[in-house]
Design a protein around this motif. Structure first.
Motif, PDB file in Angstrom:
ATOM      1  N   GLY A 198      -2.993   8.792  11.646  1.00 43.03           N
ATOM      2  CA  GLY A 198      -1.962   9.450  10.845  1.00 43.03           C
ATOM      3  C   GLY A 198      -2.200   9.202   9.371  1.00 43.03           C
ATOM      4  N   ASP A 199      -1.538   9.986   8.524  1.00 41.43           N
ATOM      5  CA  ASP A 199      -1.736   9.856   7.086  1.00 41.43           C
ATOM      6  C   ASP A 199      -0.521   9.255   6.390  1.00 41.43           C
ATOM      7  OD1 ASP A 199       0.041  11.935   7.327  1.00 41.43           O
ATOM      8  OD2 ASP A 199      -1.157  13.396   6.216  1.00 41.43           O
ATOM      9  N   THR A 200       0.331   8.535   7.155  1.00 45.84           N
ATOM     10  CA  THR A 200       1.514   7.925   6.569  1.00 45.84           C
ATOM     11  C   THR A 200       1.449   6.406   6.686  1.00 45.84           C
ATOM     12  OG1 THR A 200       2.723   8.171   8.652  1.00 45.84           O
ATOM     13  CG2 THR A 200       2.977   9.926   7.028  1.00 45.84           C
ATOM     14  N   VAL A 201       2.040   5.746   5.698  1.00 50.67           N
ATOM     15  CA  VAL A 201       1.912   4.299   5.588  1.00 50.67           C
ATOM     16  C   VAL A 201       2.564   3.571   6.760  1.00 50.67           C
ATOM     17  CG1 VAL A 201       4.001   3.967   4.206  1.00 50.67           C
ATOM     18  CG2 VAL A 201       2.080   2.396   3.915  1.00 50.67           C
ATOM     19  N   ILE A 235       0.846  -1.190   0.000  1.00 44.86           N
ATOM     20  CA  ILE A 235       0.000   0.000   0.000  1.00 44.86           C
ATOM     21  C   ILE A 235       0.883   1.242   0.000  1.00 44.86           C
ATOM     22  CG2 ILE A 235      -1.974  -1.076   1.143  1.00 44.86           C
ATOM     23  CD1 ILE A 235      -1.027   0.182   3.759  1.00 44.86           C
ATOM     24  N   GLY A 236       0.297   2.363  -0.434  1.00 50.05           N
ATOM     25  CA  GLY A 236       1.036   3.606  -0.483  1.00 50.05           C
ATOM     26  C   GLY A 236       0.218   4.766   0.056  1.00 50.05           C
ATOM     27  N   ASP A 237       0.899   5.812   0.533  1.00 53.39           N
ATOM     28  CA  ASP A 237       0.208   6.987   1.054  1.00 53.39           C
ATOM     29  C   ASP A 237       0.308   8.147   0.066  1.00 53.39           C
ATOM     30  OD1 ASP A 237       2.765   8.139   1.400  1.00 53.39           O
ATOM     31  OD2 ASP A 237       2.902   7.464   3.479  1.00 53.39           O
ATOM     32  N   ALA A 238      -0.277   9.272   0.426  1.00 54.69           N
ATOM     33  CA  ALA A 238      -0.335  10.427  -0.467  1.00 54.69           C
ATOM     34  C   ALA A 238       1.027  11.067  -0.689  1.00 54.69           C
ATOM     35  CB  ALA A 238      -1.312  11.464   0.103  1.00 54.69           C
ATOM     36  N   GLN A 239       1.984  10.780   0.199  1.00 56.73           N
ATOM     37  CA  GLN A 239       3.321  11.329   0.052  1.00 56.73           C
ATOM     38  C   GLN A 239       4.208  10.496  -0.866  1.00 56.73           C
ATOM     39  OE1 GLN A 239       1.885  10.983   3.317  1.00 56.73           O
ATOM     40  NE2 GLN A 239       1.160  13.079   3.018  1.00 56.73           N
ATOM     41  N   GLY A 240       3.702   9.366  -1.338  1.00 57.98           N
ATOM     42  CA  GLY A 240       4.463   8.512  -2.245  1.00 57.98           C
ATOM     43  C   GLY A 240       5.187   7.365  -1.564  1.00 57.98           C
ATOM     44  N   ALA A 241       5.135   7.296  -0.236  1.00 56.78           N
ATOM     45  CA  ALA A 241       5.788   6.200   0.475  1.00 56.78           C
ATOM     46  C   ALA A 241       4.958   4.928   0.338  1.00 56.78           C
ATOM     47  CB  ALA A 241       5.957   6.554   1.955  1.00 56.78           C
ATOM     48  N   THR A 242       5.617   3.776   0.300  1.00 49.98           N
ATOM     49  CA  THR A 242       4.927   2.488   0.183  1.00 49.98           C
ATOM     50  C   THR A 242       5.467   1.527   1.237  1.00 49.98           C
ATOM     51  OG1 THR A 242       6.515   1.608  -1.433  1.00 49.98           O
ATOM     52  CG2 THR A 242       4.593   2.797  -2.300  1.00 49.98           C
ATOM     53  N   ALA A 243       4.700   0.482   1.486  1.00 44.76           N
ATOM     54  CA  ALA A 243       5.132  -0.548   2.430  1.00 44.76           C
ATOM     55  C   ALA A 243       4.415  -1.840   2.104  1.00 44.76           C
ATOM     56  CB  ALA A 243       4.840  -0.133   3.870  1.00 44.76           C
TER      57      ALA A 243
END
Length: 206
Positions: free
Chosen positions: A59-62, A9-17
């Motif tokens: 929070g909004d981060t992955v 999955i990824g967040d709006a900042q472009g980070a994935t996990a």
């Protein structure tokens, strides 16, 4: 989202996990980068008692989503506890205007746009006052909650065999493209990417 195999999955900042479970707060942009053959998506109303337990630090981060997912899948917040906590909240202490608005909304979905000002007139409050009460007691802004209701209804129609266009119109979306955009924003993928969709309205259903 929970699966026996890893998904990305990824967040709006472009980070994935990559993970096997993730807890994503309501009204938070996310995407499924790489899916899995089978997974369980559990969407809880923000006012459900268990919601704050699943998201102790929204929070909004992955990385936050994956950390909360690990707590859910391997910690004390397992499926049994989730089922026990996924109950309707006691709304008796809520402002009557909010209770009446929530009761009226489902019947208004198919009619198209739902204006907060119209509901405010029905319940005898100013638009700004109802907006404040709604966010404080429901846990989501009014427009986001209406999108949530529309999406639930559309997915039920789609799972029941209606076409994407029929599901979109039945839930009050402008067209299937509108439904696709909202679904992608809310669930991380388009409706057609879910393959054989099976919905249950209560956790623990067979």
């Amino acid at each position: 989202m929970k699966s026996d195999s890893a998904f990305c999955i990824g967040d709006a900042q472009g980070a994935t996990a990559s993970c096997r479970a993730a807890v994503i707060p309501p009204n938070t942009s996310h995407r499924v980068v790489e899916g899995t053959a089978s997974a369980t998506l559990i969407h809880l109303a923000p006012e459900a008692a268990v919601a704050t337990m699943l998201c102790p630090e929204p929070g909004d981060t992955v990385d936050v989503w994956v950390r909360h997912g690990a707590m859910f899948s391997s910690g004390p917040m397992g499926m049994a506890a989730l089922v026990a906590g996924a109950v309707e909240p006691d709304r008796s202490a809520w402002h009557p205007a909010v209770r009446h608005s929530l009761a009226d909304l489902p019947a208004l979905l198919a009619d198209g746009p739902i204006r907060l000002g119209d509901l405010a007139q029905r319940v005898g409050l100013s638009e700004s006052r109802l907006a404040h009460l709604f966010s404080a007691e429901v846990g989501l802004p009014f427009r986001a909650y209406v999108r949530w209701l529309r999406m639930q209804h559309a997915m039920r129609l789609f799972a029941a065999g209606r076409t994407l266009t029929e599901a979109a119109h039945g839930a009050g979306f402008a067209d299937s493209a509108h439904l696709n955009r909202v679904c992608h924003s809310m669930f991380g993928a388009a409706p057609t990417q879910y393959g054989q969709l099976r919905l249950v309205d209560e956790l623990g259903c067979p």
